[in-house]
Scaffold this motif. Structure first.
Motif, PDB file in Angstrom:
ATOM      1  N   THR A 176       4.530 -38.739  29.459  1.00 26.18           N
ATOM      2  CA  THR A 176       3.978 -38.834  28.105  1.00 26.18           C
ATOM      3  C   THR A 176       4.683 -37.782  27.260  1.00 26.18           C
ATOM      4  OG1 THR A 176       1.821 -39.608  28.879  1.00 26.18           O
ATOM      5  CG2 THR A 176       1.932 -38.648  26.659  1.00 26.18           C
ATOM      6  N   THR A 185       4.779 -42.314  23.909  1.00 25.13           N
ATOM      7  CA  THR A 185       4.338 -41.247  23.015  1.00 25.13           C
ATOM      8  C   THR A 185       2.972 -41.611  22.455  1.00 25.13           C
ATOM      9  OG1 THR A 185       5.232 -42.202  20.976  1.00 25.13           O
ATOM     10  CG2 THR A 185       6.755 -40.918  22.357  1.00 25.13           C
ATOM     11  N   PRO A 186       2.216 -40.623  21.972  1.00 28.71           N
ATOM     12  CA  PRO A 186       0.900 -40.928  21.387  1.00 28.71           C
ATOM     13  C   PRO A 186       0.965 -41.921  20.235  1.00 28.71           C
ATOM     14  CG  PRO A 186       1.099 -38.576  21.823  1.00 28.71           C
ATOM     15  CD  PRO A 186       2.450 -39.167  22.060  1.00 28.71           C
ATOM     16  N   CYS A 197       7.608 -46.399  23.107  1.00 34.06           N
ATOM     17  CA  CYS A 197       7.616 -46.492  24.557  1.00 34.06           C
ATOM     18  C   CYS A 197       8.943 -47.024  25.052  1.00 34.06           C
ATOM     19  CB  CYS A 197       6.483 -47.388  25.050  1.00 34.06           C
ATOM     20  SG  CYS A 197       6.585 -49.092  24.413  1.00 34.06           S
ATOM     21  N   SER A 240      -2.264 -45.659  25.431  1.00 33.83           N
ATOM     22  CA  SER A 240      -3.021 -45.081  26.547  1.00 33.83           C
ATOM     23  C   SER A 240      -2.957 -45.952  27.798  1.00 33.83           C
ATOM     24  CB  SER A 240      -4.481 -44.861  26.135  1.00 33.83           C
ATOM     25  OG  SER A 240      -5.099 -46.110  25.831  1.00 33.83           O
TER      26      SER A 240
END
Length: 400
Positions: free
Chosen positions: A312, A336-337, A341, A382
């Motif tokens: 992450t 990443t938040p 991706c 997530s």
């Protein structure tokens, strides 16, 4: 028919006349100093005043059939027979004349640099005027034409002469290009103090009485346009002077911020560009090293016989370098938040693009890429890393 006073004296900006016709929102006069739109030149604007009233003139157009020149007004027009006084907006007229005369003179300068540089079209609707030229003039040609005209205006007093001649007499004049009208042709001539013409053009527009009033004439840029023409963008007269003054003011403020003089500004900017490039290269090298360190530090798990590293990342900019640092024989998944991706693959039997496409069908989003590296955007960051594991475990992805 309306008598065109602007041909008698283009500097005459006030006049007396009588209303000869009225239509909704506009009037025709027996005479006018308002130049009607035409020949690439904008219409004049200004004021009409009469006993007990006045109105602003916002547009002027000529009816070619009747010869009437119509003045569009803001407000109610006066009735037929009303004596009026017209006042042409001086700033608008003088700038329009400088643009038009500047166009003639600059076109002649290009023609003298190379007779192949003939005018195909012109535009003078705004401060940035245009010449569309044949013959493929370069930036160097533009600088040469600009320099020739600058020297001519500084060293010679070119004065305006206009005359109307029969078409049969045109071979007696050194016209820069053939006229677009037949019959009686109006010529605009700028002659030097010895009587030698610098430019002779067939034209129905209004011009400054002395060519020096167009100075400075400044070429801003050249650009290739359709049909193989080159567009020259220029300014002339007050509008060019204002542009140059504002540009110098901005350059001086910028130079002061760099603690250099204006002449040294290009060198300072170039040095800063080199410094920026060096820093970008250094930052890229550091980012590559950091990405490799992050991949090495990530624990390796085995999923269905495939070594997998899951990361992450706080910084989306690291994503391409992290994926590129995937060790041979392994798979690396990163997110990443914000949802950026990707998957890097060091195994030929696990193509990154195919795996990412399957994962994004589960987590939502779009993406794709090569067998060794694929990137995308997921709507559920997530769940992304777990979805990668599930796809590997289930072998739902059609790996070869």
């Amino acid at each position: 028919m309306t008598r065109p006073l602007y041909y008698d004296d283009p500097t005459q900006l006030s006049f007396a006349a009588t209303v000869t016709a009225v239509e909704e929102g506009r009037v025709a006069l027996d005479a006018t100093a308002f130049y009607p739109e035409g020949g690439g030149q904008n219409a004049d604007a200004g004021m009409l005043r009469w006993e007990g009233g006045e109105a602003r003139v916002t547009d002027t157009q000529k009816d070619k059939v009747s010869g009437l020149i119509w003045h569009t007004l803001e407000g109610d027009p006066p009735p037929v027979g009303t004596p009026v006084v017209g006042e042409v907006d001086p700033a608008r007229r003088w700038r329009q004349m400088a643009r038009h005369s500047g166009e003639h003179l600059l076109a002649q300068a290009f023609f003298r640099i190379n007779p192949a540089f003939r005018v195909a079209a012109v535009g003078m609707r705004g401060p940035d005027c245009t010449l569309d030229l044949e013959g493929f003039p370069t930036e160097a040609d533009a600088r040469a034409a600009e320099r020739l005209l600058r020297e001519t205006l500084a060293r010679h007093d070119l004065t305006l002469e206009t005359r109307v001649v029969p078409e049969a007499e045109l071979p007696n004049y050194p016209l820069r290009r053939p006229p677009q009208v037949r019959g009686q042709v109006r010529l605009v001539i700028f002659r030097d103090e010895t009587g030698v013409p610098f430019d002779v053009s067939a034209c129905g527009g209004v011009h400054v009485p002395r060519a020096g009033m167009t100075a400075p004439v400044v070429v801003l840029r050249t650009e290739r346009i359709r049909s193989g023409l080159t567009r020259v963008v220029f300014r002339a007269g007050e509008e060019a002077a204002e542009f140059l003054a504002a540009t110098y003011h901005d350059a001086r403020a910028l130079a002061q911020g760099f603690s250099v003089g204006v002449p040294d500004l290009p060198a300072r900017v170039a040095a800063l560009g080199h410094e920026r490039d060096a820093l970008k290269a250094e930052a890229a090298a550091l980012r590559t090293r950091l990405a490799a360190a992050l991949v090495t530090a990530a624990p390796v798990g085995e999923v269905a016989g495939v070594p997998l590293r899951a990361l992450t990342l706080d910084d989306p900019a690291l994503l391409p370098d992290v994926l590129a640092a995937t060790p041979p024989g392994e798979v690396c998944a990163a997110v990443t938040p914000s949802g950026r991706c990707g998957i890097g693959s060091g195994q030929a039997e696990v193509p990154a693009g195919t795996l990412l496409t399957g994962v994004l069908k589960t987590t939502g989003g779009r993406g794709g890429g090569r067998p060794d590296l694929a990137q995308g955007q997921t709507t559920d960051p997530s769940a992304f890393l777990k979805a990668v594991q599930k796809h590997l475990q289930a072998r739902t992805v059609p790996f070869p």
